[in-house]
Design a protein around this motif. Sequence first.
Motif, mmCIF file in Angstrom:
data_model
loop_
_atom_site.group_PDB
_atom_site.id
_atom_site.type_symbol
_atom_site.label_atom_id
_atom_site.label_comp_id
_atom_site.label_asym_id
_atom_site.label_seq_id
_atom_site.Cartn_x
_atom_site.Cartn_y
_atom_site.Cartn_z
ATOM 1 N N PRO A 88 0.814 -1.225 0.000
ATOM 2 C CA PRO A 88 0.000 0.000 0.000
ATOM 3 C C PRO A 88 0.844 1.269 0.000
ATOM 4 O O PRO A 88 1.912 1.315 0.605
ATOM 5 N N PRO A 89 0.371 2.284 -0.704
ATOM 6 C CA PRO A 89 1.095 3.564 -0.730
ATOM 7 C C PRO A 89 0.969 4.288 0.603
ATOM 8 O O PRO A 89 -0.051 4.212 1.272
ATOM 9 N N ARG A 90 2.027 4.969 0.969
ATOM 10 C CA ARG A 90 2.032 5.771 2.187
ATOM 11 C C ARG A 90 2.626 7.134 1.834
ATOM 12 O O ARG A 90 3.816 7.243 1.578
ATOM 13 N N ALA A 91 1.787 8.130 1.814
ATOM 14 C CA ALA A 91 2.240 9.490 1.501
ATOM 15 C C ALA A 91 1.498 10.485 2.374
ATOM 16 O O ALA A 91 1.049 11.517 1.908
ATOM 17 N N ARG A 92 1.358 10.164 3.635
ATOM 18 C CA ARG A 92 0.580 11.007 4.541
ATOM 19 C C ARG A 92 1.150 12.420 4.639
ATOM 20 O O ARG A 92 0.427 13.404 4.483
ATOM 21 N N ALA A 93 2.435 12.538 4.903
ATOM 22 C CA ALA A 93 3.047 13.862 5.055
ATOM 23 C C ALA A 93 2.989 14.651 3.752
ATOM 24 O O ALA A 93 2.678 15.850 3.759
ATOM 25 N N LEU A 140 -6.306 5.269 -0.882
ATOM 26 C CA LEU A 140 -5.132 4.589 -1.408
ATOM 27 C C LEU A 140 -4.363 3.876 -0.300
ATOM 28 O O LEU A 140 -3.897 2.758 -0.474
ATOM 29 N N ALA A 141 -4.217 4.519 0.834
ATOM 30 C CA ALA A 141 -3.411 3.962 1.921
ATOM 31 C C ALA A 141 -4.089 2.768 2.585
ATOM 32 O O ALA A 141 -3.431 1.819 2.986
ATOM 33 N N HIS A 142 -5.413 2.800 2.703
ATOM 34 C CA HIS A 142 -6.113 1.740 3.421
ATOM 35 C C HIS A 142 -6.807 0.755 2.499
ATOM 36 O O HIS A 142 -7.423 -0.187 2.972
ATOM 37 N N GLY A 143 -6.740 0.993 1.219
ATOM 38 C CA GLY A 143 -7.356 0.077 0.269
ATOM 39 C C GLY A 143 -8.860 0.248 0.185
ATOM 40 O O GLY A 143 -9.493 0.803 1.071
ATOM 41 N N MET A 144 -9.407 -0.233 -0.888
ATOM 42 C CA MET A 144 -10.848 -0.202 -1.102
ATOM 43 C C MET A 144 -11.403 -1.576 -0.767
ATOM 44 O O MET A 144 -10.754 -2.586 -0.998
#
Length: 152
Positions: A88-93, A140-144
């Motif tokens: 999974p993508p991680r781009a929170r900041a 995107l981060a948690h999925g559908m």
Amino acid sequence: MNGWTATATAALAAGGGAAVWGVATGPLRRRVVAQNLSTTLFCPGLLLLAQGYGRPSYVDVALVLALLGPVGTLVFARLLAEDLDEDPPRARALTWVAAGFGAAVVLAVCVATGPGRAMVKLLVTGALLIGGALVASRALAHGMPKGEDRHG
């Protein structure tokens, strides 16, 4: 060239270059994050150009982009859910920085525009831009959810 167009040029050059690089290279998770962030960067760029050139029609384009950009990201998240579950993508900041930039641009353009109908349109555009970016990034981060998981 005034300050509005100079800022728009810098934002579009830096953000556009990074988005193109992210979409063209790397793993799937980087590509979908870059696609999501491209909307979050191009929309404020259009608002800056609208103010710099005195073209209110650019605000309409930014409004449509702020509405449809996150929808496109959600479609990608749904179609690529299985592949994104593995990594999974991680781009929170990065998402928060881009949303903050969008908020700052909307606020600056609202101050320059003054009260009226144009300011309401700018505020709606900003709300769609920031809300859409955050919702799409979270999806995107948690999925559908998969089709079979929703009903049982």
